[in-house]
Design a protein around this motif. Structure first.
Motif, PDB file in Angstrom:
ATOM      1  N   GLY A  37       0.835  -1.196   0.000  1.00 28.67           N
ATOM      2  CA  GLY A  37       0.000   0.000   0.000  1.00 28.67           C
ATOM      3  C   GLY A  37       0.862   1.235   0.000  1.00 28.67           C
ATOM      4  O   GLY A  37       1.955   1.234  -0.570  1.00 28.67           O
ATOM      5  N   LEU A  38       0.358   2.268   0.616  1.00 28.16           N
ATOM      6  CA  LEU A  38       1.060   3.544   0.685  1.00 28.16           C
ATOM      7  C   LEU A  38       1.262   3.902   2.152  1.00 28.16           C
ATOM      8  O   LEU A  38       0.319   3.844   2.945  1.00 28.16           O
TER       9      LEU A  38
ATOM     10  N   GLN B  75       3.668   6.629   4.865  1.00 33.54           N
ATOM     11  CA  GLN B  75       4.556   7.786   4.961  1.00 33.54           C
ATOM     12  C   GLN B  75       5.913   7.378   5.533  1.00 33.54           C
ATOM     13  O   GLN B  75       6.022   6.400   6.285  1.00 33.54           O
TER      14      GLN B  75
ATOM     15  N   THR C 188      10.642   1.767  -1.104  1.00 34.43           N
ATOM     16  CA  THR C 188       9.596   1.600  -2.109  1.00 34.43           C
ATOM     17  C   THR C 188      10.010   0.553  -3.129  1.00 34.43           C
ATOM     18  O   THR C 188      11.078   0.634  -3.725  1.00 34.43           O
TER      19      THR C 188
ATOM     20  N   GLN D 161       3.210  -4.618  -3.871  1.00 35.26           N
ATOM     21  CA  GLN D 161       3.825  -3.306  -4.042  1.00 35.26           C
ATOM     22  C   GLN D 161       3.508  -2.410  -2.856  1.00 35.26           C
ATOM     23  O   GLN D 161       2.358  -2.363  -2.403  1.00 35.26           O
ATOM     24  N   PHE D 162       4.506  -1.710  -2.379  1.00 32.97           N
ATOM     25  CA  PHE D 162       4.164  -0.591  -1.515  1.00 32.97           C
ATOM     26  C   PHE D 162       5.095   0.583  -1.760  1.00 32.97           C
ATOM     27  O   PHE D 162       6.204   0.418  -2.251  1.00 32.97           O
ATOM     28  N   THR D 163       4.572   1.724  -1.444  1.00 32.17           N
ATOM     29  CA  THR D 163       5.257   2.983  -1.698  1.00 32.17           C
ATOM     30  C   THR D 163       5.397   3.747  -0.398  1.00 32.17           C
ATOM     31  O   THR D 163       4.434   3.864   0.372  1.00 32.17           O
TER      32      THR D 163
ATOM     33  N   SER E 103       6.072   7.369   0.981  1.00 35.85           N
ATOM     34  CA  SER E 103       6.089   8.761   0.573  1.00 35.85           C
ATOM     35  C   SER E 103       6.921   9.583   1.548  1.00 35.85           C
ATOM     36  O   SER E 103       6.917   9.336   2.749  1.00 35.85           O
TER      37      SER E 103
END
Length: 124
Positions: free
Chosen positions: A9-10, A12, A90, A119-121, A123
């Motif tokens: 996921g996304l 911070q 990421t 997948q993960f990102t 930020s």
């Protein structure tokens, strides 16, 4: 042996995330397990592994102290707990099964079965 990774996921920078890899179709206790990752434009690289016998873990230098790999034999699942995440984390993360000798634990060719990746990102 089928592996399914999930939990991406996304998140911070500085946050935490746990990836899971559910295993089916084989003897869970008969394998060691690994996590690899592939960032955009880069080759897939070793992240962590847990040995079949004894459960000792090994980590890439870049994640040592931030990531923890565990396994739950009762649930046929391996986990990757990731803390203090950085944008450089990421990637698409893959779980894998194999029984590499100690000198080959970071070599993806030593792993027989692979999941599809999650997948993960991170930020900034």
């Amino acid at each position: 042996v089928q592996l399914q990774a999930f939990g991406g996921g996304l998140v911070q920078a500085g946050g935490s995330l746990r990836l899971s890899c559910a295993v089916s179709g084989g003897s869970f206790s008969g394998y060691g397990w690994g996590w690899f990752r592939q960032a955009p434009g880069k080759e897939r690289e070793f992240v962590a592994t847990i040995r079949r016998s004894g459960g000792r873990t090994y980590y890439a230098n870049s994640v040592e102290g931030r990531f923890t790999m565990t396994r739950d034999n009762a649930k046929n699942t391996v986990y990757l707990q990731m803390n203090n995440l950085e944008p450089e984390d990421t990637a698409v993360y893959y779980c894998a099964a194999g029984n590499p000798i100690l000198s080959e634990i970071r070599n993806q060719r030593s792993y027989y079965y692979w999941g599809q990746g999650t997948q993960f990102t991170v930020s900034s």
